[in-house]
Every structure is written in C-alpha cells, then in structure tokens.
Scaffold this motif. Structure first.
Motif, PDB file in Angstrom:
ATOM      1  N   TYR A   1       0.770  -1.414  -0.008  1.00 50.45           N
ATOM      2  CA  TYR A   1      -0.167   0.032   0.056  1.00 50.45           C
ATOM      3  C   TYR A   1       0.722   1.299  -0.102  1.00 50.45           C
ATOM      4  CZ  TYR A   1       0.782   1.446   4.849  1.00 50.45           C
ATOM      5  OH  TYR A   1       1.050   1.865   6.083  1.00 50.45           O
TER       6      TYR A   1
ATOM      7  N   ARG B   1       1.881   2.008  -3.442  1.00 48.87           N
ATOM      8  CA  ARG B   1       0.686   2.648  -4.226  1.00 48.87           C
ATOM      9  C   ARG B   1       0.518   4.022  -3.898  1.00 48.87           C
ATOM     10  NH1 ARG B   1      -2.413  -1.986  -6.273  1.00 48.87           N
ATOM     11  NH2 ARG B   1      -0.971  -2.432  -7.891  1.00 48.87           N
ATOM     12  N   ARG B   2       0.595   4.246  -2.759  1.00 46.83           N
ATOM     13  CA  ARG B   2       0.288   5.750  -2.299  1.00 46.83           C
ATOM     14  C   ARG B   2       1.126   6.553  -2.841  1.00 46.83           C
ATOM     15  NH1 ARG B   2      -0.955   6.236   4.148  1.00 46.83           N
ATOM     16  NH2 ARG B   2       0.900   7.335   4.343  1.00 46.83           N
TER      17      ARG B   2
ATOM     18  N   ILE C   1       0.622   6.964  -6.537  1.00 45.58           N
ATOM     19  CA  ILE C   1      -0.521   7.940  -6.872  1.00 45.58           C
ATOM     20  C   ILE C   1      -0.013   9.170  -6.542  1.00 45.58           C
ATOM     21  CG2 ILE C   1      -2.548   8.662  -5.889  1.00 45.58           C
ATOM     22  CD1 ILE C   1      -3.526   5.804  -5.756  1.00 45.58           C
TER      23      ILE C   1
ATOM     24  N   TYR D   1      -3.772   2.088 -12.990  1.00 41.34           N
ATOM     25  CA  TYR D   1      -3.945   3.642 -12.906  1.00 41.34           C
ATOM     26  C   TYR D   1      -4.475   3.658 -14.256  1.00 41.34           C
ATOM     27  CZ  TYR D   1      -0.830   2.994  -8.804  1.00 41.34           C
ATOM     28  OH  TYR D   1      -0.326   2.439  -7.651  1.00 41.34           O
TER      29      TYR D   1
ATOM     30  N   LEU E   1      -8.118   8.682  -8.410  1.00 41.14           N
ATOM     31  CA  LEU E   1      -6.867   7.686  -7.803  1.00 41.14           C
ATOM     32  C   LEU E   1      -7.183   7.412  -6.453  1.00 41.14           C
ATOM     33  CD1 LEU E   1      -3.827   9.448  -9.823  1.00 41.14           C
ATOM     34  CD2 LEU E   1      -4.748   7.150 -10.358  1.00 41.14           C
ATOM     35  N   ASN E   2      -7.344   8.369  -5.743  1.00 40.65           N
ATOM     36  CA  ASN E   2      -7.660   7.930  -4.253  1.00 40.65           C
ATOM     37  C   ASN E   2      -8.948   6.925  -3.979  1.00 40.65           C
ATOM     38  OD1 ASN E   2      -5.458   9.230  -2.820  1.00 40.65           O
ATOM     39  ND2 ASN E   2      -6.475  11.198  -3.211  1.00 40.65           N
TER      40      ASN E   2
ATOM     41  N   TYR F   1      -9.834   4.602  -6.226  1.00 40.09           N
ATOM     42  CA  TYR F   1      -9.278   3.380  -6.403  1.00 40.09           C
ATOM     43  C   TYR F   1      -8.420   2.976  -5.410  1.00 40.09           C
ATOM     44  CZ  TYR F   1      -5.838   0.238  -8.222  1.00 40.09           C
ATOM     45  OH  TYR F   1      -4.726  -0.701  -7.912  1.00 40.09           O
ATOM     46  N   TYR F   2      -7.538   3.785  -4.849  1.00 44.25           N
ATOM     47  CA  TYR F   2      -6.559   3.311  -3.819  1.00 44.25           C
ATOM     48  C   TYR F   2      -7.319   2.709  -2.635  1.00 44.25           C
ATOM     49  CZ  TYR F   2      -3.331   3.747   0.312  1.00 44.25           C
ATOM     50  OH  TYR F   2      -2.641   3.576   1.517  1.00 44.25           O
TER      51      TYR F   2
ATOM     52  N   TRP G   1      -8.999  -0.510  -3.476  1.00 42.79           N
ATOM     53  CA  TRP G   1      -8.057  -1.714  -3.366  1.00 42.79           C
ATOM     54  C   TRP G   1      -7.721  -2.083  -2.131  1.00 42.79           C
ATOM     55  CZ3 TRP G   1      -3.129  -1.241  -1.828  1.00 42.79           C
ATOM     56  CH2 TRP G   1      -2.187  -2.311  -2.053  1.00 42.79           C
ATOM     57  N   LEU G   2      -7.346  -0.917  -1.230  1.00 42.24           N
ATOM     58  CA  LEU G   2      -6.765  -1.192  -0.137  1.00 42.24           C
ATOM     59  C   LEU G   2      -7.978  -2.341   0.832  1.00 42.24           C
ATOM     60  CD1 LEU G   2      -4.448  -0.226   1.456  1.00 42.24           C
ATOM     61  CD2 LEU G   2      -5.570   1.551   2.343  1.00 42.24           C
TER      62      LEU G   2
END
Lengths: 344, 770
Positions: free
Chosen positions: A93, A96-97, A100, A155, A179-180, A182-183, A186-187
C-alpha cells in the motif's frame, strides 16, 4: 501468532520507543539552521545511517525533507523484507500511495507547463519499487504520453475514462480523487486475504482513514476553496467508519467558510483535542497520534502494528519538517513547539 | 568558638596609588571589601565608583600571542624577582621579545595556513584525477562556464532526463553517495544550468587558480608544493624552539605578574573616588588589624583608619567562624545550612559535640570506629577531602562507645560491655547481650532527644532576647512558654509512666499545660501588645541611640564640645516623638546656634571641615516646622544619614504586613490558632520520637554484625576471615554512611530548626580571580 509476525510486532514497538521526544525536538529547535539540525540528527541512531553522507556543506531544506522521506521508505522496507513481492498484497500500500502521489505531481507540473520540474522533485529511490517507470514520467510532454507510461498499471484504467481529448489534461482534482477512490477500494479489497479478526481490525483502520479523507475534503473544498457541496459529495470516498454520507451532508449544509472548523471540532474523532487547537491539520495529526499509538501498543496483528508505526513515523517526519521550516523561517521556539505532535 | 569580631577599616589615598593598594589588600588575604560603603553612606552624588579603561588588555593580548606562538605553557609562577612595574616597562620587554619572535611566529602561521589550504585543495582535486584536460585551459574558457563539484548519486541519475539541455556533465568518480564531476554550460544558458544543478543539490567546489595541468599532474604538483611548505615549517619550528628555551622562564614570570596586575586592576570597580582620591572600606578580623595595617603601610601616602560602625540592614558585617581545631571541621555542616549572622551565635561547637556524641552512640564499635578514623586520616592527608577530619573525630567517638558496648568488629566477647558490670548487670535483669537492654536503649534515646530539644529551646530563648524578638522568646513554640509546656509534659509523662508517680493533677495540668497552651494560642495579640508598648520607646531609643553614637563616632571634637554634647544628650532623652535630621551648615551659622538655646530642639555637631559643620538636629515632631525654618535660614543643607548613625526603620512592606496581620478576623484567628496549636503539639511529639532512631540504630548495628558473624561461622578459616572482612567493610560502608546522614538530619531538622537562622554573609577576602 506466528514467530515472524510476532518479531515484526516487537521490532515495530521497539522502533517506536526510539522516536524523538519533545525534549529532543526542543533541543533541535534551538539549533541555528538546517545544517545544524541535520548534524544533531546524526547523533540519533534512527537517523545516523541516512544522514551520514551529509558533510559540512550547506544542506537545503528540501533536500533534508527528501532524506527524511527516503528514511521512512527504507524503514518500511527493512521491516517488511520480502512482502513487497506481492504487488496486490496489502503491504504494497505504501508504494501505491507514493505512486499515486507522484502521478498527481506529474499531472500538476504538466498542467502548469513546467514538466521539467518533476525531474527535480521525484524521489529516485522509488524507481526500484514502482509498477511503472517513474523516470519516464519526467519525460512526458502531454497527458497521452503520461497514459502511455501508465499503460500496464491499474491507474491506466482509472484515468482512461477521464481522458477528454488526446492532449487535454483533465482537472487535477478529478484525477486525484479518482486515484484515491481506486486506492481505498483496492486497500479494502486487499484486506480480504487476512484472517477474520485481523481483517476486521485492519478494515476499521482503513475506514477511519477514509473518514478523515472525506473530512479533509469538506474542509478544503468548502472551507478553503469555497466550492459547492455537490462537488464535495461527488468526490468523496464512498466508505465510512463513523462519518456517514448523512453526516457529511449535514456538515456541508450547515457550514460556511467561517463555521466549518467549529463543526469539524465537534466530530467524535477530534472532540478530545478541540480544546487544544483550532488548526485543522494539527487536529488531524493529534487525533492520528492518539489513535495509532494505541493501535501500536494494543493490536496483536503485525499488519495493523506496522501500518500504525508507519503513520507514527510520518508524524515524526512532519514534526521534523516543522522544526526545519520553523528554524529556517526564524519562528519562535514556542510557536514551533505548539505545532509539534508527540507523546513524550 | 564564635563569630570572628570584625573591624571596619577605611583606606584612602591619592588615586595614583590605588593599584598598589589593591594589590597589597589582596596579599593580606584578610580584607573583605564593602564596595558600596561610601556611596551608601554619603550618597552616589558625592562618591563615584572607579571605572577605568582596560589598560592591561593590550599587553595581555600581546603576551598571549607570544605565548601561543612560542608554545609556552599557560602556567602561573612566582614572580618575586621581576622588577617590571609600569606599563612602559612591560611594553619595552614585549617589544624586545617581539622583534625576534614575531617574524618566526608569522612565518609559521603563514606556512601552516598554506599547508592547510593545499591539503583541502588536494582532497578535492584527488577526486578529479581522471580529468584529462589542463585546469588552466578550463579556467581560461570565455564562452563556457566550468563548474567543479559533487552531487548526490540520486541526482546524477536524474541528469539523463535533461538530454535536450545544452550543458554537459563529466563524472570523475562515485564515492560515499556522491558523484564528483564537472559541468560545462554555454555562457548564455549558464544561469538556467546553474539553477538545474542547484535543484539537483550540486555542491560547487572552487579550485584555486594555482592548480594547473591535468588531473594527475595537478595532484602531483600540489603534493610537491605541500611537502616544500612542510619542510620550511619544520625549519621555522626549530628557530622557535631555540627562542622558547632562551626566554621561556623569564616570559612566564613576566606574564604571571602582568595577569596579577590586570586582575587586581579589575578590582578598581569596587573603589569609590572623590576629588582625585580613592576611598575604600571593608572588614578585617580584629586580631589581624595590625598585620593588615603593617602590610598596607608599605604603600606611601595612604591613610588607613579603623571606623566605628553600627549594625543595621545596610551595614551587615560578614561572618567568619572561629573554632578550636577539634570543632573546626564541623563548620562545613554549619555553612551547608547557612552561616550565622554577624551578631548571631555560632553553633559549630554544639553541632560538633552532638554530632560526635550521637554518631558514637548509634554506630558504636571499637574496631570499626578506628577504621573510620584511619580512613579519615588517609582521606585528609592524601586526598584533602573535607569530610576526612570529621570521619577521624566521629570514628574515635564510635570507638569509645564501641568500647562501652563491648563490640570489636561485631565481636561482643573480647571486651566486657558496660551492662555486664555490677550493679548495672543485676539492675538490668542480667542481659546476655545488647538486645537484652533494647527497651533501656530506646528510653535513653528519648531522654537524649528531650535534653537536646530542651537545650535548643534555651538557645532560641537567649538568641531571641538578644535580637529583641520577644514573641519568639516568650510566647513562641521554642520560647519560655513552649519550654515550660514541653518539659512539664515530658517530665510528667516520664515520672508517671516510668516510676508510677501521679503527676497530672488538675492543678499541674492547668498551670503547666493549659495556661501555656492558651498563651501559645494568643501569642500574636500578646506580642502585638508588647510591641505597642515598646514602640514609643523604640522611637526614642533609636534616636537616643543615634545621639549616643554621635559622641563615640566623632573624632574631631574637643573636650568642650563633648561637654556640650553630653548636656544636649540629656535633653534629647527627655524629648518624646522626636525626629533627627542630618546635614551640614556653614561654620558661621553654627556659631549663631548658641542664640537658640531656649528653643525646643537640640543640635549635635559631628565633624567639621574648614567651611562646614556636619551634625544632627533633634526636635519633637510638634515643633518640627519651627526647627526646619530656623535651620533653613541658617543655611542648613540636609544630607542622607550615615549608615553607622541610623537605626532600623520599618519599611513600607513591613508596615503593610503588620497592618494586614491586624486586620485578621476573629474566626480566622481562632481556626488558625487551633491548627497551629495542634501542629505545635504534634511537632513536640514527633521531634522527640524522632530520636528513637538513635536507639534503633544501636540494635540494627548489633543485628547486622550478628548476621556477619553467623555467615562467617564458628570455626576460623580462610573463608570465614574473608566473610568477616567483607561483612565489616559492608557494614562500615553502608551503616556508617546511613548513620552519618541520620545524625545530620537530626541536627538540621530537630535541633537547628528550633533556634538557628542561617542568614549570615560569608567573609570573602579580596583576591584576584585565579
């Protein structure tokens, strides 16, 4: 608990024991400049390795902050060892963060017409972990080129619907929120691989982060940028732990630029600290410190403990950045101390 | 066994003699200067404090340059044989030395700086040794900017994204997370290029223009040049060493003298000046006055006189304790608590006796006591530890009581203890060992406590009467009233509980318990009542006191004047509500005063110079307007009353405090009174019980040694000897230390707290800083 997980938990707690204390920060505040602060930090075991290469030459504030960020990522890597291998696993994560964050930065520089600036800004240490070639982001000259860089990443699918024309750059806020969203999706999805007890606790931690994200969205869009409530509702993260859509609507409807902070102070996450400060970011940091310090000490799950340690490390980095900037801009020691968030 | 008596000495003379006088004062080591004496007595308008330029500063700097340059150690030595006195003498000496030393010192500094510079440059250029172009050629580029330096390795990886830009970066090597290299940028784009490299944290390194050749040649050239400088430096150093050997001894002496003169010169800030004459005053122990005068008389043209002084808030003589050798080490404990005031009582002897006594009782062991004594001697002789002499004394006391207890290193069979001697043995019920008389020991401890507390209370009564603090002397917890109550209860309880004599009859209780308690409850109003009655007298006493002092103080009055003063003093003592005004009037006006002999004021002359007569007039307050008018007409000029004549006057704060005390409500007064009474009663009890520890430690010591003996076993072998040695060492170290602390606690809390106020000022003889 497996021995390896127990070791991670013990190691994380030990690391937290070595965090800087208020008296450490106070002694750093008394230093004469960024260089002196960095030299002083070298004497702390947690920082000595990262800052050892810094000589007696002048260190720039931005450079010091980048070094702090790099240290944080290294700490995470050291604790995880092989967990990065699974690019869909929860422990990925942080990458990923960061990804993004860098994509948003790249778009921001691109839309401002200063794409070159991204070269100076992007952290090189990320290139070994990223799911795309982060260096290539520095070479893109329009949005379609950016999409090409992101071609084989999740992305790409998130951003493709936002692409209007080949060369037109969509609104930066829309990109960031997409994007957030999605984040966070996903998380939450990644937690499903954990056993039920751990999954529930981890989920709560993530949902709390969603709540804080949405509250920050309200504060920024409504309180600072003066945007419409509808805009906030459209961009919010559709997950919540204690801050529901209804409560959010309520906050948006009742508040204006002046009263929003007062209403936010009344939200359960912040009630405990509302008497201490009226600074929104400080309020969030204080709430995070309280929450994650408890999680770090009480939780039995390595994922939660590790996540908590990283959040607390971020707070430590923010404190150090505050000290560096405060000293750089000659603020009084009292005013710098007021902006610090630490337990001891 | 008292506070050293002090004489107030004044020293005055021409200003040019001030330095010599100060130096002599320092040498006497018995002069405690009062820097504010003159400005306080005669006003700052008259006397100024001597503030001068730093006249020795330049010479000291020159001496330091020579000292550092020649590598002479920073020692201070005896300089008796150095005849240099004036600034000119020192200047000439240093000029002479500088002629031969400075060229070498400067050359040394120059060479050192060059070597350092070359070292620094070498460190940088070594990283560029792979450069295959001549540095000079690069420096001479006109249309291209050349920048040498290093950047973080991470930044170097970012450079590839600037492929379109017009600069070129040539890396030399990668080391410690940095890439060393040089970048070239066209003159037109140099600003933009510099910005990019700044953003990439490029650290520019400036290469001096003496570097030439390609990388490798430059490094070799620099190394060669550096070794040449090092050779020259070695030669210069040889010259300096030779010079140092020649002049080192003389130079150190001269410098030591210069430093002393400079530091004694700095003391000039404590001297008062008027009309080109210096004046200073300070205290000298009375028995050293003659030696002080003799030493100072070596300075010509100065006047040394002993002045009379009177104690008040402004003139507080310093305290120097004077005790016999046996008690002297215990001054440390008194100083720790606070020195007594000059007119107070020095408790050192009392502390010494009680400390030795209690310590001996609590830690009585013949062998261990002698070990402590021996340790004390060793620590005093070789380490000069302040506690050493105290250890010697308490060790002997411990040995003496150990002899009484029959204890030698915990063995109680070698010597017959006192409780095994008849008829004590039978009377005590034939105790086998010290544990058999534990109840007697505890009772004795309480008796010791009662005796020491009683002595402390008596001391408080004496001191309070001496200080005219009647509330504390008569009605206070530690005054006569408290003493009666305490002794009545202690003796009553002892006789009734110990011997079965019924003591607490109603009359006994009313007279010795209830009445003292009631007096204690009403001590404030009672004291206030006495204060009111004495207040009027105080006013009169104060001014009579001034008047009496006037005669003693004046040294310039002839016999006729003295008769005149005595007659007038009688008149002053008959007056009520008087005020005294000090000042001066023209000598002619003084003669006119004879015409006012029937008026209600009295004038007493103090001293005179050729133009003025200095003195005081006393007048009852109701006639003050009349007297002021007359004295104004006579040209009387008011002045601040000299400290030695004035008496203590209540300040505004103390007046306010008194007023606020008077305003206390009855309810508050009763509640506070009862709480205080309860607290007092409790403190009598707890303070007495506190002495139980004296008995407790005797038993604990015996117990600890019993454990050591049990561990050692009955048979004597190597193991048991080791256990005995270690056990005794442990008991001496631990218990000896704890008992010392406990005794000190008893001294400070149970004894000192009752009578002693450590509000004295320490006697600090004038001396230079080092």
């Amino acid at each position: 608990m497996k021995a390896a997980k127990a070791a991670v938990v013990a190691k994380a707690r030990a690391k937290y024991g070595n965090f800087l204390t208020l008296s450490d920060y106070k002694s750093l505040i008394l230093k004469g400049g960024v260089n002196e602060i960095i030299t002083a930090l070298k004497s702390y075991p947690a920082f000595s390795e990262e800052f050892s290469s810094v000589g007696n030459v002048a260190v720039r504030r931005k450079q010091a902050e980048e070094m702090l960020a790099k240290r944080l990522f290294k700490l995470y890597g050291d604790l995880l060892r092989f967990e990065f291998a699974d690019k869909n696993g929860f422990f990925y994560y942080r990458v990923r963060r960061e990804e993004i964050k860098q994509i948003v930065n790249a778009v921001m520089f691109l839309s401002a017409g200063v794409g070159d600036m991204f070269i100076l800004q992007f952290p090189v240490f990320l290139k070994d972990y990223c799911s795309f070639d982060i260096g290539s982001l520095a070479s893109v000259r329009d949005f379609s080129e950016l999409m090409l860089v992101l071609k084989n990443t999740p992305y790409y699918d998130v951003l493709r619907p936002l692409q209007i024309e080949k060369n037109d750059i969509p609104d930066i806020r829309t990109i960031e929120n997409a994007l957030n969203r999605y984040y966070f999706d996903w998380l939450l999805e990644s937690t499903k691989k954990f056993p039920s007890g751990e999954r529930e606790e981890l989920k709560k931690v993530i949902l709390r982060t969603c709540d804080l994200y949405n509250i920050r969205l309200c504060y920024r869009y409504k309180g600072i940028l003066g945007l419409s409530g509808e805009m906030v509702m459209n961009n919010r993260i559709p997950h919540s732990l204690r801050f529901s859509k209804l409560q959010m609507e309520n906050l948006l409807l009742k508040s204006d630029n002046e009263t929003i902070m007062k209403l936010i102070s009344g939200i359960p996450y912040f009630k405990k600290f509302s008497g201490e400060t009226q600074d929104f970011e400080l309020l969030i940091r204080k709430s995070n410190l309280d929450y994650y310090a408890k999680k770090l000490r009480m939780s039995q799950y390595d994922s939660v403990v590790l996540h908590s340690l990283m959040e607390l490390s971020e707070l430590e980095n923010t404190n150090l950045t505050t000290v560096i900037e405060g000293v750089r801009y000659s603020l009084t020691s009292d005013s710098i101390t007021e902006m610090l968030v630490c337990e001891k | 066994m008292a506070v050293e008596k002090m004489a107030l000495m004044s020293v005055s003379g021409p200003l040019k003699k001030v330095n010599k006088t100060l130096a002599k004062c320092c040498e006497t080591k018995c002069f405690h200067i009062e820097p504010n004496y003159y400005t306080m007595t005669y006003g700052s308008a008259e006397f100024k404090t001597l503030k001068d330029k730093d006249i020795y500063g330049k010479l000291i700097k020159r001496a330091d340059v020579l000292k550092n340059g020649l590598g002479i150690p920073d020692n201070k030595v005896d300089y008796e044989d150095i005849t240099l006195e004036s600034l000119h003498d020192f200047d000439e000496y240093f000029s002479q030395l500088e002629k031969s030393a400075l060229p070498l010192i400067n050359q040394q500094a120059e060479l050192k700086s060059k070597i350092e510079e070359y070292e620094q440059v070498l460190k940088q250029v070594v990283n560029m040794s792979s450069l295959d172009a001549d540095f000079r050629d690069l420096f001479s580029c006109k249309h291209v900017k050349v920048r040498f330096g290093k950047m973080p390795s991470e930044s170097y990886t970012k450079l590839k994204f600037y492929g379109e830009k017009s600069f070129v970066f040539v890396p030399f090597e990668e080391k410690d997370g940095f890439v060393w290299g040089v970048y070239f940028a066209p003159l037109n784009d140099s600003v933009q290029t510099d910005d990019i490299f700044t953003g990439l944290y490029f650290e520019r390194i400036r290469i001096p223009d003496f570097v030439s050749g390609d990388g490798e040649t430059a490094v070799n050239e620099l190394r060669l040049q550096k070794s040449l400088f090092e050779k020259q430096l070695a030669e210069t150093n040889i010259g300096l060493v030779a010079l140092k050997q020649h002049c080192s001894e003389q130079f150190t002496k001269v410098r030591s003298k210069l430093i002393f003169l400079n530091e004694s010169y700095e003391l000039r800030g404590q001297v008062s000046v008027i009309n080109n004459r210096f004046h200073m005053a300070g205290f000298v122990p009375k028995r050293e006055v003659d030696a002080f005068k003799a030493k100072l008389s070596e300075v010509p043209d100065i006047v040394i006189e002993e002045k009379k002084y009177f104690l008040d808030d402004r003139m507080k003589p310093p305290t120097k304790l004077r005790n016999i050798k046996l008690f002297k080490p215990f001054e440390m404990f008194v100083k720790m608590y606070g020195l007594p005031s000059y007119n107070g009582i020095d408790p050192t002897a009392y502390v010494a006796i009680t400390f030795m006594l209690i310590y001996g009782i609590m830690f009585g062991d013949l062998g261990q006591g002698l070990v402590i004594s021996l340790l004390g001697i060793i620590l005093t002789k070789w380490k000069n530890v302040k506690l050493g002499p105290i250890m010697t004394r308490i060790g002997i006391s411990s040995a003496f009581f150990g002899f009484l207890y029959g204890s030698v290193f915990g063995n109680e069979e070698l010597i017959k203890p006192f409780f095994h001697i008849e008829p004590l043995y039978t009377a005590m019920g034939k105790p086998h060992n010290i544990f058999g008389i534990s109840s007697y020991l505890l009772i004795c401890a309480l008796v010791i406590g009662v005796i020491l507390i009683t002595i402390s209370m008596i001391m408080n009564i004496v001191i309070s009467i001496k200080r005219k603090d009647y509330e504390s002397a008569f009605f206070g917890n530690n005054g006569i009233n408290g003493l009666i109550f305490y002794l009545a209860v202690a003796i009553g309880a002892a006789l009734q509980l110990g011997f079965g004599i019924p003591m607490f009859s109603p009359v006994y209780i009313v007279v010795f318990v209830v009445i003292p308690l009631v007096i204690m409850l009403f001590k404030e109003p009672l004291a206030h009542l006495i204060a009111q009655n004495t207040k009027r007298n105080v006013l009169q006493i104060n001014h009579s006191h001034i008047a009496n002092n006037v005669a003693k103080h004046s040294t310039q009055l002839d016999v006729n004047d003295s008769e005149f003063i005595n007659k007038n003093l009688d008149k002053v003592s008959e007056m009520e509500h008087i005020r005294a005004v000090y000042g001066r009037m023209p000598a002619d006006s003084f003669e006119k005063l004879g015409y006012f002999d029937k008026k209600e004021f009295v004038y007493i002359p103090l001293s005179s110079d050729k133009d003025n007569v200095y003195g005081i007039y006393f007048v009852p307050k109701k006639y003050k307007v009349m007297a002021d008018d007359i004295f104004n007409d006579l040209g009387f000029e008011r002045m601040r009353m000299p400290a030695e004549l004035s008496a203590v006057r209540p300040t505004k704060e103390s007046k306010k405090k008194n007023t606020s005390k008077e305003k206390k409500s009855v309810g508050n007064f009763i509640i506070e009174g009862f709480i205080e009474l309860f607290e007092t009663f409790l403190s009598y009890l707890t303070n007495t019980m506190s002495f139980l520890r004296v008995g407790g430690f005797i038993l604990s010591h015996a117990g600890m040694m019993l454990v050591v003996n049990v561990l050692a076993g009955d048979t004597l072998n190597v193991g048991s000897v080791i256990v005995l040695i270690l056990g005794n060492a442990f008991v001496i170290g631990l218990e000896g230390f704890i008992v010392g602390i406990q005794v000190l606690r008893l001294e400070f809390y149970e004894i000192f707290g009752r009578f002693y106020k450590g509000d004295g000022k320490e006697f600090v003889p004038m001396q230079v800083k080092n």
